[in-house]
Every structure is written in C-alpha cells, then in structure tokens.
Scaffold this motif. Structure first.
Motif, PDB file in Angstrom:
ATOM      1  N   GLU A 273       0.813  -1.215   0.000  1.00  0.00           N
ATOM      2  CA  GLU A 273       0.000   0.000   0.000  1.00  0.00           C
ATOM      3  C   GLU A 273       0.845   1.262   0.000  1.00  0.00           C
ATOM      4  O   GLU A 273       0.358   2.339  -0.389  1.00  0.00           O
ATOM      5  N   ASP A 274       2.103   1.175   0.427  1.00  0.00           N
ATOM      6  CA  ASP A 274       2.947   2.365   0.499  1.00  0.00           C
ATOM      7  C   ASP A 274       3.716   2.624  -0.784  1.00  0.00           C
ATOM      8  O   ASP A 274       4.412   3.636  -0.893  1.00  0.00           O
ATOM      9  N   LYS A 276       3.882   3.530  -4.710  1.00  0.00           N
ATOM     10  CA  LYS A 276       3.106   4.167  -5.775  1.00  0.00           C
ATOM     11  C   LYS A 276       3.745   3.807  -7.110  1.00  0.00           C
ATOM     12  O   LYS A 276       4.914   4.089  -7.335  1.00  0.00           O
ATOM     13  N   ASP A 278       3.493   3.726 -11.438  1.00  0.00           N
ATOM     14  CA  ASP A 278       2.849   4.276 -12.630  1.00  0.00           C
ATOM     15  C   ASP A 278       2.804   3.222 -13.728  1.00  0.00           C
ATOM     16  O   ASP A 278       3.196   2.067 -13.534  1.00  0.00           O
ATOM     17  N   CYS A 283       8.292   3.374  -9.835  1.00  0.00           N
ATOM     18  CA  CYS A 283       7.616   3.454  -8.548  1.00  0.00           C
ATOM     19  C   CYS A 283       8.225   4.566  -7.713  1.00  0.00           C
ATOM     20  O   CYS A 283       9.319   5.055  -8.000  1.00  0.00           O
ATOM     21  N   THR A 284       7.519   4.931  -6.692  1.00  0.00           N
ATOM     22  CA  THR A 284       7.975   5.967  -5.768  1.00  0.00           C
ATOM     23  C   THR A 284       8.052   5.372  -4.378  1.00  0.00           C
ATOM     24  O   THR A 284       7.057   4.833  -3.869  1.00  0.00           O
ATOM     25  N   PRO A 286       8.225   5.368  -0.356  1.00  0.00           N
ATOM     26  CA  PRO A 286       7.688   6.234   0.695  1.00  0.00           C
ATOM     27  C   PRO A 286       8.802   6.734   1.609  1.00  0.00           C
ATOM     28  O   PRO A 286       9.935   6.247   1.574  1.00  0.00           O
ATOM     29  N   SER A 291       6.353   4.595   6.436  1.00  0.00           N
ATOM     30  CA  SER A 291       6.083   3.338   5.758  1.00  0.00           C
ATOM     31  C   SER A 291       6.131   2.181   6.738  1.00  0.00           C
ATOM     32  O   SER A 291       6.732   2.268   7.809  1.00  0.00           O
TER      33      SER A 291
END
Length: 698
Positions: A273-274, A276, A278, A283-284, A286, A291
C-alpha cells in the motif's frame, strides 16, 4: 555497539562477520547477524621441529630458525591475487547482468536454488555451465530479471509488474517464504562475478566524555531474505543496489571504459500500500518514517511487489584489486600471534628432544657398543633388547600399507593445493577452483600413494600386490564415497541444490575408476618391484615375550599425550577454517595456513619419534600400528573441537543439518588422522632404522 546503515558510503570492505546489527531504515527490528570471529579466544601452546637422530637433532637447531625465517616471508603473499577471469570493460549504458547464485543459511547448512522461492523470473531462465567445485558447493548460477545499465541510475522500478496486478503468493508459497526467513536464509547475487554484500556500520559506545564514537564498517555476504519481529515475518521486497565502477584511462577520442569494482545492496521491506506505481513500471518509495514493512502471513495468500533501485558511484579501486577488500581480514594479528606462539614452542620442544636424543640416545649407543668384559656380566635393558623383533611385520600389513598410501596421497594433494592457493592461483573469484583442483590432484596423486604403499607392503613381507593395490585404491576413497552418498540421499530428500546431481556422481565415479585406480595400480606395481626398505637388523624366528606395560603406555593415553601439541599448532587456523565452511565466510590467508601446515608436519614428526622411543625402551616392539594410531591423535582433538563448535558457535537444531555436520566432520577427522598418522609413521620408521643402524648387533 550501535548500528546505522546509510544509503551509501564508499568505505572499504571488511570480510569478518558482524555481531549485532540493525536492519535498514524501514526495518523496525533488531536482528542478530552471523557470529563474528572472536579475537579473545585463548591461544594454546603448540609444537615443534622434527628430530630424527642424534646428528639431525643438532642440525635442526641451526636449520629451523633459518627455515622459519624464510617461510615468514610467505605471509606477505597472502594478499597477492591472480585474477580468475579477464576484466570486462563496459561503456556507458551497457547492460551489467545481475545473476543469482543460491540461498544459504548457517542454521540449516542446506543451500537452495534462487528460484526455489517465488521470485520474479525473466522470460527465459538460463543456468551457467558450472565446474565440479561449483556443483559440489551447491552453486546454481542463473540469470535474473534485474535490468542494470552501466553508470545509469534507477530510482525505483518494479519487477514482473502487470497493471493493477501485484504478485500473489499462494498459501504454500507464503509458508515456504516464511519458513526460509525463519531459518535465517541469505540471498547471494553476483554482478560481473563480484558477490553482493550488505554494509554494516558499527559504533562503539564510549563512556569518556569528549571522545568521539569510533565507527567500524563491516560487510556480510549476501543479504537477508527477511526478518522477524516477535511473531510477525517480513520479507525484503525492495533492493537498493549500489555499484562502484573504476574509470579506465583512454585516449581523448575514445569512449570511456568502466569496470565494476564493488557490489553492495541495502535490502528493505516496503508494504504494498505504500508503493506508488505508474504505468511505466516506475515506482515511488515512501518516506522512511511513514512506511510499514511487507508482512508475510503463512496462513493466507499475500500480495506484494518486488522492486529495486540502482545507484552508481566512482571508485579509485582498480579492477585487479577489487577482490582485496573482500579478502582482507581485520584480525591478522591473531594469526601472527598464533604463528609466533607455535614457533616458540617449536624451539622449546626442539631443545627438549635434542637433550633426549643427544644425551640419552648417544649414551645408550655408547653403552651398547662397549666391548669390555664387564658388559657380558651386565644384564641388558632398553631398546636394544628388542632388536630381533623391532622389524617384525605387524598384523594386517596390507591394510596398514593401504592406509599409509592413502595418507601419502592426501599429503601430496594438500601440500600442492595450499602452496598454489598461497600464490593466489585459487582465488575465490574463480568459483569452485579450490575444490575442483583438490579433487583432480587427489586422483593424480594416486601414483605416489600406490608407489609408497607397494614398497612398504613388500618390506612387510607381503606377496599379493594386486590385492594390495586394489585395497589402496578402494579403502579410503570407498569410505568417503559411501558416507557422501548416504548424506547426499538426505540432501536430495530436502530438494537442496547442495545435493550432487546424478550425472556429477557418475563423473566422479569415472574419475575414481578411470584415473585414480589405474594410477594407484601403476604406482603400486613399480613400488612393489623396487628394492624394499633396508632394515639394519635381522628378525628372530621366535617372537620375544613383551613385559607388562605401565598404565601410561596405554594406547589411548598415548593418543591423548601425542595429539595435544600438533592440535595446538593449528588450533587458531582451525577456527577460521570452520567459520569459512559452516558460516559462509571467505578464507584466503593461505600464507598463514602454509606456515601452520609446516609446523604441523614438524610437530607430528617430533612427537612420533618421542613416543616410539619410549615404547621401545619399555621393550614393546609392536610399534607399527600403535605409532600410526598415536601419531594421528590430534584428530581426536579435532573431533572434540568440532563438537564444541557445533554446540557453542552454530544454531543448528534440526536432524538433517546436524547429520550433515557430523557426517562431513567425520570425513574431516578421518582424513586428518590419515594425514598426521602417515607423517608420524614415516618419521618414526626413519628414526628406528637410524638408531638400530648405529649399534653393533652380535
């Protein structure tokens, strides 16, 4: 000790194992790393330099310091490195392949293939062709889906990602991953043949005000698969690769050449869930404070993402020296202290033996050679009384000569392997080279083992040379193969990559019967045809009665007394060898090992001479088998130390890992007994022939 793991810090490697350690930023737990080398271990006294006669004892007083002074120069060679492969030059954005080697754990001693766990797989899985040593070590080098380009940064990228479809671990897969994490497994990757390592920074707490805390950087090989916090299990699903390159000098109009000189990783656990993600698989990550780690629940399916990032840094380390940082040990002083301790005891024992040999033995010989009339009225006593029985062939001469032949075979193999490794020609960069060389050398040294066994068998009045050659070629290798085959069946049952595949086992059998067996027969044939050893006295037809022996002449007491000094000579190195074998550490101080081996040979020879002298003075001429057993007494102490190491240093609780440990330990003890027993036997045999040649026998 307090531990901090930064994102990157270009400090040199240290190869010794860490103590307590904390996981990277996202890991909330404290973990315990592999056991570190204890520098405070007590140093036992050690032994000795060989004395084989009255004249030889005098000569050793001058020869020994000269020899050891020369050999001390050898220790400077232990940092010398002959690269195992040619350097690979990369240009900007060239692909740098990341390969997986295996999963290992010091708790189970069972390596597994990388894809035995549900990691992301490339479109086509390709295994590297491996040599014999790699197969026996359990290495299964395979490609991975990591896309790494030379000097090209990647902040975060997702592996095997499908839009809005994370990786799903089934219940069975989740149980397996949780079990491997609970068993403290490490993942081993390589880039350009360099193994990955996890950086650990240790800080020593100082009570004195005004003094800064000292930082020590250490590395552990591979990275942890995951960690545990109370009853919860977490998986390292994000890997931050830090690769170091060295820029080679080129002409102005040419493109720069880069060479990989170091490979580090920071493993992290990040909850699904932490992250992100695209549409371009980017990804990014946290923030570290906001986190949570990726939990693996073994009772249900788990969803997660496997991600990685790549960071490049320039380094001044040249390609030819890139392995030096892996192989440099921070505790070289303890090796020097051990060597000096051994040499001091060598001189001490040499002095004692010189007194015994020069004073006592010379006095005996002078008394025995007197031709005065008084001698006829005196009753003879001592070792001269058994001159008519001392060379009487022992029981089972074929088995004795076969074991001694295998001992010669082992001695030649170990001597050559240590010497070649000391010169840097068996570097860890050549994976499996040490074990492959040892196997082939043992096969080819069969000609020397057969020759020595055949000549000794003829000296012992043997006649069935064909059966003796077969016994020499089959006895020790057969025991080794039998034990390894039984252990291999248990490893097969665990589906471990440490199990020797059937084709490799067939290849080993072909080497045994196609190389070793014919060479042993060849050597045995020429050894049996050669003139037997010339014994200086004749053997009586009727055996002499042996008087009752005192308690300290008991065979087991002799083993205890004779084994302590040779064991003390190699006690410290034995600790590091065990750490390398059972805790997946690198061992590369072969310069020290060569010195220890020389001291071991010398001490075994001296102790054997003393023990056979005392036995003959007690008028017990049955020295053949006894001397062989007593000279190998240090193997008993190796067994005791192996049990101590198992109880105090390893965290093995399961049956099969315990069986593997004691099975392979039994092979080590047997081989060490053959080696030291053979050294002591031939030293004692030369000594006995020398002293009986110096007296006049009517």
């Amino acid at each position: 000790m307090r531990l901090r793991i930064p994102e990157s810090a270009p400090l040199p490697f240290r190869s010794s194992g860490p103590g307590a350690q904390k996981l990277p930023r996202t890991d909330p737990t404290l973990l315990t790393g592999p056991k570190s080398v204890r520098l405070g271990a007590p140093l036992p006294l050690t032994s000795a330099a060989a004395t084989r006669g009255s004249k030889m004892a005098v000569a050793m007083g001058w020869l020994l310091p000269q020899t050891l002074g020369f050999l001390s120069l050898v220790c400077g060679i232990n940092s010398f490195y002959v690269p195992g492969v040619a350097p690979i030059n990369f240009h900007q954005n060239d692909p740098v392949e990341i390969k997986a080697v295996k999963l290992t754990s010091s708790r189970t001693q069972l390596p597994y293939e990388y894809y035995s766990l549900p990691f992301c797989q490339p479109k086509k899985i390709t295994y590297k062709a491996e040599n014999l040593g790699e197969v026996l070590r359990g290495d299964r080098i395979v490609n991975t889906p990591f896309q790494v380009l030379m000097n090209s940064e990647k902040k975060c990228e997702v592996l095997c990602y499908q839009p809005r479809k994370p990786v799903v671990l089934t219940v069975e897969q989740s149980k397996l991953v949780a079990e491997r994490i609970n068993e403290d497994y490490y993942v081993h990757l390589i880039a350009d043949n360099l193994p990955v390592a996890t950086r650990l920074e240790l800080y020593s707490n100082r009570d004195d005000e005004g003094k800064k805390k000292e930082k020590e950087v250490q590395f552990e090989h591979g990275y942890r698969l995951g960690f545990m916090d109370a009853t919860k299990i977490y998986l390292h699903n994000h890997l931050s690769f830090i690769l170091y390159y060295h820029r080679e000098d080129v002409e102005e109009d040419q493109e720069h050449n880069y060479r990989v000189v170091r490979f580090e990783v920071i493993p992290q656990s990040i909850r699904l869930e932490d992250l992100k993600v695209d549409e371009k698989n980017a990804c990014t990550l946290p923030d570290a404070t906001g986190s949570a780690p990726q939990e693996i629940d073994p009772t249900k399916e788990n969803q997660l993402l496997f991600t990685y990032s790549v960071h490049w840094e320039e380094s001044d380390i040249k390609w030819a020296s890139r392995w030096d940082t892996y192989l440099t040990m921070s505790d070289v002083q303890i090796h020097w202290f051990s060597i000096i301790n051994s040499v001091v005891v060598v001189f001490f024992l040499s002095g004692i033996l010189s007194m015994i040999i020069i004073r006592t033995l010379r006095k005996d010989i002078a008394n025995y050679n007197k031709e005065d009339d008084i001698e006829d009225t005196m009753e003879e006593s001592g070792w001269k009384l058994v001159h008519g029985d001392v060379f009487r062939p022992p029981q089972y001469p074929m088995i004795l000569s076969s074991l001694l032949g295998s001992g010669i075979q082992l001695f030649c193999m170990i001597l050559i392997v240590i010497f070649v490794a000391m010169l840097g020609m068996l570097s860890p960069s050549s994976r499996g080279a040490l074990m492959t060389t040892a196997c082939f050398l043992f096969m080819f040294m069969g000609v020397f083992g057969g020759f020595s066994a055949g000549r000794l068998y003829r000296t012992l009045k043997g006649h069935r040379w064909k059966k003796g050659a077969f016994c020499t070629a089959m006895l020790y290798p057969g025991v080794v193969f039998g034990i390894c085959f039984v252990l291999n069946c248990f490893i097969w049952g665990k589906h471990s990559s440490g199990a020797v595949p059937f084709p490799t086992m067939v290849a080993l059998l072909c080497m045994w019967f196609g190389i070793s067996l014919p060479l042993v027969y060849l050597g045995y044939y020429f050894g049996f045809r050669k003139q037997p050893y010339d014994n200086p006295v004749r053997t009586n037809q009727i055996p002499r009665q042996i008087p009752e022996q005192r308690w300290y002449m008991n065979r087991f007491v002799g083993i205890l007394m004779a084994g302590i000094l040779p064991f003390g000579a190699m006690f410290i190195e034995l600790f590091f060898i065990f750490s390398a074998i059972w805790e997946n550490q690198f061992y590369y101080l072969f310069g020290f090992l060569f010195l220890v081996f020389i001291i071991l040979v010398v001490s075994c020879s001296q102790i054997s001479i003393v023990m056979v002298y005392f036995q003959l003075c007690a008028e017990d001429y049955r020295w053949w088998w006894r001397n062989f057993l007593v000279s190998g007494g240090s193997a008993f102490y190796v067994l005791i130390y192996a049990i101590f190491y198992f109880v105090n240093k390893l965290d093995i609780v399961e049956f099969i890992p315990s069986l593997l440990y004691f099975g392979y330990t039994a092979l080590m003890v047997l081989s060490f007994w053959l080696l030291t027993g053979t050294i002591g036997f031939y030293a004692a045999y030369m000594f006995v022939r020398k002293i009986y040649a110096a007296v006049k026998i009517d």
